[in-house]
Design a protein around this motif. Structure first.
Motif, PDB file in Angstrom:
ATOM      1  N   LEU A   1       4.482   4.063  -4.950  1.00 18.41           N
ATOM      2  CA  LEU A   1       5.230   3.712  -5.745  1.00 18.41           C
ATOM      3  C   LEU A   1       6.197   4.511  -4.993  1.00 18.41           C
ATOM      4  CD1 LEU A   1       3.325   3.366  -9.649  1.00 18.41           C
ATOM      5  CD2 LEU A   1       4.554   1.180  -7.580  1.00 18.41           C
ATOM      6  N   ALA A   2       5.840   5.961  -5.067  1.00 15.84           N
ATOM      7  CA  ALA A   2       7.101   7.379  -4.142  1.00 15.84           C
ATOM      8  C   ALA A   2       7.979   6.620  -3.513  1.00 15.84           C
ATOM      9  CB  ALA A   2       6.305   8.185  -4.991  1.00 15.84           C
ATOM     10  N   ALA A   3       7.178   6.115  -2.425  1.00  9.59           N
ATOM     11  CA  ALA A   3       7.691   5.892  -1.010  1.00  9.59           C
ATOM     12  C   ALA A   3       8.080   4.692  -1.137  1.00  9.59           C
ATOM     13  CB  ALA A   3       6.462   6.072   0.133  1.00  9.59           C
ATOM     14  N   LEU A   4       7.990   3.850  -2.410  1.00 10.43           N
ATOM     15  CA  LEU A   4       8.641   3.044  -2.517  1.00 10.43           C
ATOM     16  C   LEU A   4       9.995   1.798  -2.119  1.00 10.43           C
ATOM     17  CD1 LEU A   4       7.632  -0.744  -2.684  1.00 10.43           C
ATOM     18  CD2 LEU A   4       8.113   0.005  -5.576  1.00 10.43           C
ATOM     19  N   PRO A   5      11.271   2.654  -2.274  1.00  7.94           N
ATOM     20  CA  PRO A   5      12.338   3.230  -2.360  1.00  7.94           C
ATOM     21  C   PRO A   5      12.661   3.466  -0.691  1.00  7.94           C
ATOM     22  CG  PRO A   5      12.576   3.883  -3.425  1.00  7.94           C
ATOM     23  CD  PRO A   5      10.792   4.181  -3.241  1.00  7.94           C
ATOM     24  N   TRP A   6      12.201   3.658   0.176  1.00  3.34           N
ATOM     25  CA  TRP A   6      12.279   4.179   1.573  1.00  3.34           C
ATOM     26  C   TRP A   6      11.782   3.004   2.091  1.00  3.34           C
ATOM     27  CZ3 TRP A   6      11.289   7.818  -1.784  1.00  3.34           C
ATOM     28  CH2 TRP A   6      13.175   9.136  -2.094  1.00  3.34           C
ATOM     29  N   PHE A   7      10.431   2.396   1.774  1.00  5.29           N
ATOM     30  CA  PHE A   7       9.749   0.922   2.476  1.00  5.29           C
ATOM     31  C   PHE A   7      11.504  -0.104   2.261  1.00  5.29           C
ATOM     32  CE2 PHE A   7       5.884   2.890   1.910  1.00  5.29           C
ATOM     33  CZ  PHE A   7       5.035   3.021   3.707  1.00  5.29           C
ATOM     34  N   ASP A   8      11.762  -0.079   0.985  1.00  2.00           N
ATOM     35  CA  ASP A   8      12.224  -1.362   1.053  1.00  2.00           C
ATOM     36  C   ASP A   8      14.089  -1.212   1.460  1.00  2.00           C
ATOM     37  OD1 ASP A   8      12.804  -3.941   0.011  1.00  2.00           O
ATOM     38  OD2 ASP A   8      12.539  -2.797  -2.257  1.00  2.00           O
ATOM     39  N   ALA A   9      14.426  -0.011   2.317  1.00  2.00           N
ATOM     40  CA  ALA A   9      15.318   0.237   3.013  1.00  2.00           C
ATOM     41  C   ALA A   9      16.585  -0.088   2.725  1.00  2.00           C
ATOM     42  CB  ALA A   9      15.428   0.804   4.574  1.00  2.00           C
ATOM     43  N   HIS A  10      16.714  -1.940   3.005  1.00  2.61           N
ATOM     44  CA  HIS A  10      17.683  -2.814   2.914  1.00  2.61           C
ATOM     45  C   HIS A  10      17.798  -3.168   1.040  1.00  2.61           C
ATOM     46  CE1 HIS A  10      17.424  -3.110   6.918  1.00  2.61           C
ATOM     47  NE2 HIS A  10      15.731  -3.620   6.551  1.00  2.61           N
ATOM     48  N   ALA A  11      17.306  -2.715   0.507  1.00  2.00           N
ATOM     49  CA  ALA A  11      17.550  -3.158  -0.750  1.00  2.00           C
ATOM     50  C   ALA A  11      18.693  -2.636  -0.806  1.00  2.00           C
ATOM     51  CB  ALA A  11      16.394  -2.451  -2.103  1.00  2.00           C
ATOM     52  N   ARG A  12      19.960  -3.477  -2.187  1.00  3.91           N
ATOM     53  CA  ARG A  12      20.560  -3.580  -3.249  1.00  3.91           C
ATOM     54  C   ARG A  12      20.286  -3.671  -3.686  1.00  3.91           C
ATOM     55  NH1 ARG A  12      21.616  -1.500   0.801  1.00  3.91           N
ATOM     56  NH2 ARG A  12      23.113  -2.060   2.600  1.00  3.91           N
ATOM     57  N   ALA A  13      21.043  -2.628  -4.744  1.00  3.91           N
ATOM     58  CA  ALA A  13      21.295  -2.664  -6.162  1.00  3.91           C
ATOM     59  C   ALA A  13      21.564  -3.765  -7.112  1.00  3.91           C
ATOM     60  CB  ALA A  13      21.851  -1.150  -7.443  1.00  3.91           C
TER      61      ALA A  13
ATOM     62  N   PHE B   1       4.411  -4.877  -5.012  1.00  2.00           N
ATOM     63  CA  PHE B   1       4.450  -4.503  -6.392  1.00  2.00           C
ATOM     64  C   PHE B   1       3.889  -5.319  -7.400  1.00  2.00           C
ATOM     65  CE2 PHE B   1       6.237  -3.782 -10.444  1.00  2.00           C
ATOM     66  CZ  PHE B   1       6.092  -2.067 -10.470  1.00  2.00           C
ATOM     67  N   LEU B   2       3.767  -6.968  -7.253  1.00  2.00           N
ATOM     68  CA  LEU B   2       3.565  -7.881  -8.211  1.00  2.00           C
ATOM     69  C   LEU B   2       1.940  -7.712  -7.649  1.00  2.00           C
ATOM     70  CD1 LEU B   2       4.819  -9.401 -10.308  1.00  2.00           C
ATOM     71  CD2 LEU B   2       4.331 -11.308  -8.438  1.00  2.00           C
ATOM     72  N   LEU B   3       1.754  -8.005  -6.506  1.00  2.00           N
ATOM     73  CA  LEU B   3      -0.133  -8.219  -6.215  1.00  2.00           C
ATOM     74  C   LEU B   3       0.101  -6.708  -6.827  1.00  2.00           C
ATOM     75  CD1 LEU B   3       0.251  -8.828  -3.077  1.00  2.00           C
ATOM     76  CD2 LEU B   3      -0.514 -10.877  -4.476  1.00  2.00           C
ATOM     77  N   LEU B   4      -0.477  -5.515  -6.955  1.00  2.00           N
ATOM     78  CA  LEU B   4      -0.559  -3.924  -7.141  1.00  2.00           C
ATOM     79  C   LEU B   4      -0.745  -4.455  -9.101  1.00  2.00           C
ATOM     80  CD1 LEU B   4      -1.848  -1.976  -5.444  1.00  2.00           C
ATOM     81  CD2 LEU B   4       0.057  -0.490  -5.972  1.00  2.00           C
ATOM     82  N   ALA B   5       0.799  -4.903  -9.352  1.00  2.00           N
ATOM     83  CA  ALA B   5       0.333  -4.912 -11.107  1.00  2.00           C
ATOM     84  C   ALA B   5      -0.092  -5.659 -11.318  1.00  2.00           C
ATOM     85  CB  ALA B   5       1.635  -5.098 -11.445  1.00  2.00           C
ATOM     86  N   LEU B   6      -0.540  -7.085 -11.054  1.00  2.00           N
ATOM     87  CA  LEU B   6      -1.659  -8.384 -11.099  1.00  2.00           C
ATOM     88  C   LEU B   6      -2.818  -7.499 -10.732  1.00  2.00           C
ATOM     89  CD1 LEU B   6       0.209 -11.000  -9.549  1.00  2.00           C
ATOM     90  CD2 LEU B   6      -0.674 -10.359 -12.091  1.00  2.00           C
ATOM     91  N   ALA B   7      -3.001  -6.639  -9.808  1.00  2.00           N
ATOM     92  CA  ALA B   7      -4.753  -6.178  -9.579  1.00  2.00           C
ATOM     93  C   ALA B   7      -5.062  -5.151 -10.807  1.00  2.00           C
ATOM     94  CB  ALA B   7      -4.928  -5.190  -8.270  1.00  2.00           C
TER      95      ALA B   7
END
Lengths: 375, 487
Positions: free
Chosen positions: A331-343, A358-364
């Motif tokens: 979770l902490a690293a997510l913004p760095w993996f998802d580098a192309h995200a635009r708010a 994220f969704l798969l993890l949450a569902l799990a």
């Protein structure tokens, strides 16, 4: 005479100069009449005269962060009331909760409000996190605040768990035993951390006292400062995230009054909902912990049901320490993996990979928790 | 009013409504309802709608039980509420006013004297257990656990012998395993739990307790057909008229009406739900009707392993209890048409003859009924050749004196002479008031009766025939004529 008057004048002007500096000094020492200085207060920063209308759009934020904040405030207020009656000793703890529940006027309602606002805070904060992921709101420059928020969620869970322990009923006691045993499994620091938290070789009076101090004072302070910083940082990063304004479109602004009105209405509805929930569903309380009898059926508090399910399958070091740590790391690293995200936009296709993970993890986690709850 | 103002006003209204809802819910708490019902039932002495704390002197821990259970009878004068409270016996959470929470940790459910928990309730140190050898009779809990009423050892041995499951009548098994560290010669030292016929017959609740498997078909049938049907103190009674009783100590000391309905002052106990004691009271003055809830309610068929209720019993409860005299009721309820009985058997209660040691055991494991049964006609009536055996009350605090004081009916003091059994147990209620003159105090009614003696009469009895069946030959009551053949 003239020189005298000149002398006088110069003397007067010197005196005047002296007076002026004294006055300036006076002015700087004058007690502040206004405790809340408009331009230097976080509260004001959160309520500027004009703010982008997009920040107020309910279907963008669903007010989840605000709800978590409000619920935490209610939990603190009701917690102060409970602290007047709660006794953090093993022989008195459960009895004092029973006293609050059954004898103290409005005690049951206050305790139920405390319980439900804490649960709502956890749920709202988690959904708030999901919203941030699904709208890409953790994109630069908000990566650091994402980490702050993640830390706050962990603290919130600890806050919740430490409160659960204070009931000192059967379930709470055994949950504490399991939790303390898991802490011991942490490599290197486990035993020292265990001793620091439990305060004794066995889980008993020292542990209860420590958990109560952490719950009532320690975590409240840490979360309080953390939330303040989270909000401050939000302003530094430019306020609530929103989609970039298409070129040529006018800037739509809302006034502070609009914001306060919306907040007031949302607060009234949320508080009413919490009171209704508290009135209809009292906070749970099991029979007093019997340290000599293993209970028939122990359930972890709902926030950790998924850990309990994992513990039934795999090694405690993995289920209770390594996997949760990996989850946090992911979770902490997510913004760095998802580098192309635009708010600013829900479910932007550019973020599909991050959203799916994220969704798969949450569902799990939800599936594991439900499995444990229903088994 | 703008749209937002309307919304704000609605929000405020919503808040007020939910606060009102919370207030209403709090006012409807069940404990408040019970107090209101109590006030409605007792308009002459209304109580405030507030928790009712009680701090018993023995525990020093405040309890709120009587907030809901207001009006309940004090369990007995030896267990005053002010000293004992409720929790010391019943367990549970005395501070909780929520029924579920308060009762979650009750000992033995409604009955703390159930044998599964009796060691922690009645059997607490300094109560009815834990005394040394000189006061061993005060260890009532251990005595009862080893008595025939709890073990059914003799019955089990006899049935198993009859069906060829064991080679002789020696007791080997009990309803639950039991041990006695110091048995008298020829008395069992320990009995194992009654076996099952096959491994798969053992119910899940009993798995892992080391219960034997006999591979003899009778054991499971006997267990399920008879032992689980309520024929010993461990097992709850069948919920049928005349047969309702509690378990453990309360099976005898907590009186049930024939219809099993509560008639006391605690409003929380349903009055139309069979299976409750008549009142929340323990007594040592146990009338025949209580013994009757187990004894003489019908017959077991050994062939089918079924219990057959007596077909001739009148309907339980009123009007029978109200309109028949005690003796008439006794005749209607107790004696089967063919059973002979003497006048004293009819007029006295069971406990007027049968002693504490007989009913509750003498502290050792009785292996057969003869180990337990001591009383004979001659204990009180003597023989043609001898007066009844007597012994003096020697000291304050001796057992017979305590029993007399507990009962409260007869004034017994040090120096009095009372009848004594062949095992040396004194019958405090049968006193020798003058040389050769005996008076019995009835334990339930308090009446006194002159005891007629065989000594000095021309009764044709033989010295070795002293059981009641020999006396019945001449002294049986004639129902048709309403007289005794030879008084």
């Amino acid at each position: 005479m003239a020189s005298q008057s000149a002398n006088q004048r110069s003397g007067e002007s010197a005196k005047r100069r002296g007076n002026e500096s004294a006055q300036r000094l006076d002015a700087s020492f004058r007690p502040r009449r206004r405790l809340w200085r408009r331009h230097q207060s976080l509260l004001y920063a959160l309520h500027p005269d004009r703010l982008p209308a997009a920040s107020l759009r309910f279907t963008y934020t669903f007010g989840l962060g605000g709800l978590a904040f409000l619920a935490a405030l209610i939990a603190i207020g009701t917690g102060v009331l409970l602290a007047f009656y709660y006794v953090p000793t093993p022989d008195q703890a459960h009895a004092s909760v029973v006293l609050i529940e059954d004898v103290v006027a409005w005690g049951s309602l206050v305790r139920a409000l405390h319980y439900w606002s804490a649960q709502v805070a956890v749920v709202a904060a988690t959904l708030h996190m999901a919203r941030v992921v699904f709208t890409g709101a953790y994109a630069r420059p908000r990566r650091f605040n994402w980490l702050i928020g993640l830390g706050l969620l962990v603290l919130l869970l600890l806050w919740d768990f430490s409160g659960y322990v204070l009931r000192w009923d059967e379930g709470a006691y055994w949950a504490l035993l399991v939790g303390a045993a898991l802490i011991q499994q942490i490599p290197f620091v486990g035993p020292s951390l265990y001793l620091a938290l439990v305060g004794d070789t066995t889980v008993g009076a020292a542990a209860l006292l420590r958990f109560s101090v952490w719950h009532i004072i320690g975590l409240t302070l840490v979360v309080g400062f953390g939330v303040a910083y989270h909000l401050f940082r939000l302003q530094v990063d430019g306020g609530i995230s929103r989609p970039p304004r298409p070129p040529g479109q006018p800037r739509l602004l809302a006034s502070k009054d609009d914001l306060i009105r919306v907040e007031a209405i949302a607060t009234l509805i949320a508080v009413s909902g919490l009171i209704a929930l508290a009135a209809l569903a009292p906070a749970p309380l099991g029979p007093a912990a019997d340290l000599t009898q293993p209970p028939a059926d122990v359930r972890a508090p709902w926030i950790f049901l998924w850990v309990q399910r994992l513990l039934r399958w795999i090694d405690p070091v993995w289920a209770g320490v390594a996997l949760p740590a990996l989850l946090l790391l992911f979770l902490a690293a997510l913004p760095w993996f998802d580098a192309h995200a635009r708010a600013g936009l829900w479910f932007h296709p550019r973020q599909r990979a991050a959203h799916t993970a994220f969704l798969l993890l949450a569902l799990a986690l939800v599936a594991l928790s439900l499995w444990e709850a229903l088994s | 009013m703008s749209g937002q103002q309307r919304l704000l006003a609605s929000g405020l209204l919503l808040l007020l409504l939910t606060l009102a809802l919370a207030g209403w819910r709090a006012s409807q708490a069940p404990w408040r309802q019970w107090l209101r019902r109590y006030n409605a039932a007792h308009p002459e002495q209304t109580v405030p709608i507030a928790p009712r704390p009680l701090t018993p002197t023995l525990t020093g821990q405040t309890e709120l039980c009587t907030t809901c259970h207001l009006g309940i009878e004090e369990i007995s004068p030896s267990h005053p509420l002010d000293a004992f409270g409720c929790v010391i016996c019943h367990g549970g959470d005395g501070l909780a006013l929520d029924a579920d929470r308060a009762h979650a940790t009750l000992r033995g459910g409604r009955n703390p004297s159930d044998l599964s928990v009796v060691a922690t309730s009645c059997g607490q140190a300094n109560c009815h257990s834990g005394y040394d050898a000189t006061h061993a009779d005060q260890n009532q809990v251990e005595r009862v656990l080893r008595s025939l009423q709890a073990t059914y050892a003799g019955g089990i041995a006899l049935v198993r012998f009859t069906f060829g499951a064991q080679p002789d009548r020696r007791a080997r098994y009990a309803v639950r395993a039991v041990a006695d560290p110091n048995p008298p010669p020829d008395w069992p030292m320990e009995l194992a739990t009654m076996p099952f016929s096959a491994e798969e017959d053992i119910p899940p609740t009993l798995v892992g307790q080391g219960i034997a498997v006999s591979h003899h078909p009778i054991d499971t049938r006997f267990r399920q057909g008879c032992l689980d049907g309520g024929c010993h103190l461990w097992e709850p009674a069948t919920l049928a008229p005349y047969r309702m009783r509690s378990t453990g100590c309360a099976a005898c000391h907590y009186l049930y009406a024939d219809d099993g309905l509560y008639a006391g002052g605690d409003l929380t106990i349903a009055r139309d739900e069979p299976g409750h004691g008549r009142e929340h009271r323990l007594t040592t003055a146990i009338p025949f009707s209580q013994c009757n809830h187990c004894h003489n309610r019908g017959v077991y068929s050994l062939r089918t392993m079924e219990f057959h209720d007596r077909p001739d019993l009148p309907p339980a409860g009123s009007p029978l209890s109200e309109f028949l005299s005690r003796q008439e009721r006794r005749l209607a309820e107790y004696y089967q048409p063919v059973g002979p009985f003497t006048l004293c058997e009819w007029e006295l209660d069971c406990i007027d003859c049968h002693t504490s040691d007989e009913a509750m055991g003498n502290g050792h494991i009785a292996g057969k009924i003869e180990d337990s049964r001591v009383i004979e006609c001659r204990t009180c009536h003597g023989t043609v050749w001898e007066l009844p055996q007597t012994a003096p009350i020697v000291e304050e605090g001796e057992r017979a004196l305590l029993q007399a004081r507990l009962n409260g009916r007869g004034a017994l003091k040090v120096g009095d002479r009372v009848v004594v059994t062949t095992r040396g147990e004194k019958l405090w209620a049968v006193r020798e008031v003058a040389p050769g003159r005996f008076v019995q105090t009835l334990k339930v009614s308090g009446e006194t009766l002159e005891v007629p003696l065989a000594y000095g009469t021309n009764c044709p009895q033989k010295p070795d025939e002293q059981e009641s069946r020999y006396c019945h030959a001449c002294h049986a009551y004639d129902r048709d004529r309403g007289t005794v053949a030879a008084p």
